[in-house]
Design a protein around this motif. Structure first.
Motif, short mmCIF file in Angstrom:
data_model
loop_
_atom_site.label_atom_id
_atom_site.label_comp_id
_atom_site.label_asym_id
_atom_site.label_seq_id
_atom_site.Cartn_x
_atom_site.Cartn_y
_atom_site.Cartn_z
N THR A 150 0.85 -1.18 0.00
CA THR A 150 0.00 0.00 0.00
C THR A 150 0.89 1.24 0.00
N ILE A 151 0.55 2.21 -0.83
CA ILE A 151 1.32 3.46 -0.90
C ILE A 151 0.49 4.59 -0.29
N SER A 152 1.09 5.32 0.63
CA SER A 152 0.45 6.46 1.27
C SER A 152 1.30 7.70 1.01
N ILE A 153 0.64 8.80 0.60
CA ILE A 153 1.36 10.03 0.27
C ILE A 153 0.70 11.22 0.96
N ASP A 154 1.52 12.08 1.55
CA ASP A 154 1.09 13.34 2.13
C ASP A 154 1.89 14.46 1.46
N PRO A 155 1.29 15.25 0.55
CA PRO A 155 2.05 16.27 -0.17
C PRO A 155 2.70 17.32 0.73
N ASN A 156 2.01 17.73 1.81
CA ASN A 156 2.57 18.66 2.80
C ASN A 156 3.25 19.84 2.10
N VAL A 157 2.47 20.63 1.39
CA VAL A 157 2.97 21.67 0.49
C VAL A 157 3.72 22.76 1.27
N ARG A 158 4.92 23.10 0.79
CA ARG A 158 5.74 24.16 1.40
C ARG A 158 6.00 25.23 0.34
N PRO A 159 5.06 26.17 0.16
CA PRO A 159 5.17 27.13 -0.95
C PRO A 159 6.34 28.09 -0.82
N LEU A 160 6.86 28.32 0.39
CA LEU A 160 8.00 29.22 0.54
C LEU A 160 9.30 28.59 0.07
N LEU A 161 9.31 27.27 -0.03
CA LEU A 161 10.52 26.57 -0.42
C LEU A 161 10.44 26.00 -1.83
N VAL A 162 9.25 25.56 -2.23
CA VAL A 162 9.05 24.96 -3.56
C VAL A 162 7.81 25.59 -4.19
N ASP A 163 7.94 26.00 -5.43
CA ASP A 163 6.83 26.61 -6.17
C ASP A 163 5.64 25.64 -6.20
N PRO A 164 4.46 26.09 -5.77
CA PRO A 164 3.29 25.20 -5.80
C PRO A 164 3.03 24.56 -7.15
N GLU A 165 3.47 25.20 -8.24
CA GLU A 165 3.27 24.61 -9.56
C GLU A 165 3.98 23.27 -9.68
N VAL A 166 5.07 23.09 -8.94
CA VAL A 166 5.78 21.81 -8.96
C VAL A 166 4.89 20.72 -8.38
N TYR A 167 4.23 21.02 -7.28
CA TYR A 167 3.30 20.05 -6.68
C TYR A 167 2.13 19.77 -7.63
N ARG A 168 1.58 20.84 -8.19
CA ARG A 168 0.42 20.66 -9.08
C ARG A 168 0.77 19.79 -10.27
N ALA A 169 1.96 19.98 -10.82
CA ALA A 169 2.37 19.21 -11.99
C ALA A 169 2.56 17.73 -11.67
N LYS A 170 2.88 17.42 -10.42
CA LYS A 170 3.19 16.05 -10.04
C LYS A 170 2.03 15.30 -9.39
N LEU A 171 1.02 16.03 -8.92
CA LEU A 171 0.02 15.41 -8.05
C LEU A 171 -0.76 14.29 -8.73
N ALA A 172 -1.15 14.47 -9.97
CA ALA A 172 -1.89 13.40 -10.66
C ALA A 172 -1.04 12.14 -10.77
N HIS A 173 0.26 12.30 -11.03
CA HIS A 173 1.15 11.14 -11.08
C HIS A 173 1.22 10.46 -9.73
N TRP A 174 1.31 11.25 -8.65
CA TRP A 174 1.36 10.66 -7.31
C TRP A 174 0.07 9.89 -7.01
N CYS A 175 -1.06 10.44 -7.42
CA CYS A 175 -2.33 9.73 -7.19
C CYS A 175 -2.35 8.40 -7.94
N GLY A 176 -1.69 8.35 -9.09
CA GLY A 176 -1.59 7.09 -9.82
C GLY A 176 -0.76 6.05 -9.09
N LEU A 177 0.15 6.50 -8.24
CA LEU A 177 0.97 5.59 -7.43
C LEU A 177 0.31 5.26 -6.10
#
Length: 320
Positions: free
Chosen positions: A158-185
């Motif tokens: 079983t795979i569990s993921i918590d994005p825990n977004v840190r916008p001051l360190l990483v551009d939120p667009e990076v998370y948005r671009a990857k999130l659908a792929h993470w949901c596939g995993l």
């Protein structure tokens, strides 16, 4: 029954909290071991779950603090990498409600330098669930190696993921671009309402759940702070109330909620596959337990999750 070990992959962060100093031109810091995945590993181990932590631990003063803290909590560090790079530092300022705002000192630190060979030999035979997320999934050069590890592990655990977004360190667009792929995993996606507001501004939680289900995640849990959590299992939804507590600060609350959720599912043999035996009643019970663990974490300073005996005492007193 499926194996009950949970393997957590991700970063350790030294959480430095500002404190009053003796003179006006001084700043005092109290440093505690933190980092989202590390907090979840500690919480799981303290709740009695066999827990292994895959991390790159520096040999500096913070790295030694991390190692001592994790081992004292019962976390297995046998596959942790001894890293030459320095540790990641975050300086936190708390507002009147105990909410923390962080500034990060994370450039070229140990947590993000994963190489594929460092994860290739990890044995998952006894692992029911791999949990990861936060900065480890978006910080290069190691993020690609982490995603490759999850892709290789997903057919077996079983795979569990918590994005825990840190916008001051990483551009939120990076998370948005990857999130659908993470949901596939992922089988389980746990995130906060703050994360939702950053990832999908203006989107209702129910609509977000549907989007993430369509991308592949079976169980989506959005934590709502003191208001509890919204859980959605293949589109079947429920609201779970938060557990009442006196809040000292909220640092590590979401990580502790995730640990409680996973611990409850592991204890009932529901981890280890694609959640095929999971029902909505199981989800409700797991979220209620997660809320209790989070509430106890909020009742003390810093990311200091409770031990199993504290939950047992609470249950005996009629608080569970």
């Amino acid at each position: 029954m499926s194996p009950r070990q949970i393997t957590v992959l991700g970063e350790c962060v030294a959480d430095a909290f500002t404190e009053p100093a003796n003179t006006a031109n001084e700043l005092a810091l109290r440093v505690l071991p933190g980092g989202g995945p590390a907090n979840t590993a500690v919480a799981l181990a303290r709740l009695g779950v066999p827990t292994r932590f895959l991390a790159r631990l520096s040999g500096d003063v913070f790295g030694r603090m991390f190692r001592a803290h994790l081992e004292a909590s019962g976390v297995d560090l046998s596959d942790a990498v001894a890293a030459a790079e320095p540790s990641t530092l975050a300086v936190a300022e708390l507002d009147a409600a105990g909410q923390a705002a962080f500034s990060f000192h994370a450039q070229n630190t140990a947590d993000w330098q994963w190489a594929p060979g460092e994860l290739a030999g990890v044995d998952l035979t006894e692992t029911a669930c791999v949990h990861t997320g936060s900065l480890a999934l978006v910080s290069e050069p190691g993020a690609a190696a982490v995603e490759e590890f999850l892709a290789a592990a997903s057919p077996r655990v079983t795979i569990s993921i918590d994005p825990n977004v840190r916008p001051l360190l990483v551009d939120p667009e990076v998370y948005r671009a990857k999130l659908a792929h993470w949901c596939g995993l992922a089988d389980i996606l746990r995130l906060s309402e703050d994360d939702l507001g950053i990832l999908l501004p203006g989107t209702l939680p129910e609509r977000a759940c549907d989007l993430w289900h369509a991308a592949g995640a079976r169980l989506v849990v959005i934590t709502l702070g003191a208001d509890g959590a919204l859980a959605s299992l293949d589109g079947q939804r429920l609201l779970v109330s938060g557990a009442a507590t006196r809040v000292v600060d909220t640092v590590g609350a979401g990580d502790s909620f995730t640990a409680g959720l996973l611990r409850h599912l592991a204890a009932r043999g529901l981890l280890g596959g694609r959640l095929d035996a999971l029902g909505l009643d199981d989800v409700a019970e797991a979220c209620r337990f997660g809320a209790q663990v989070a509430a106890l974490t909020c009742s003390v300073a810093g990311p200091n999750p409770p031990w199993r005996n504290q939950l047992e005492q609470l249950a005996t007193a009629g608080g569970a």
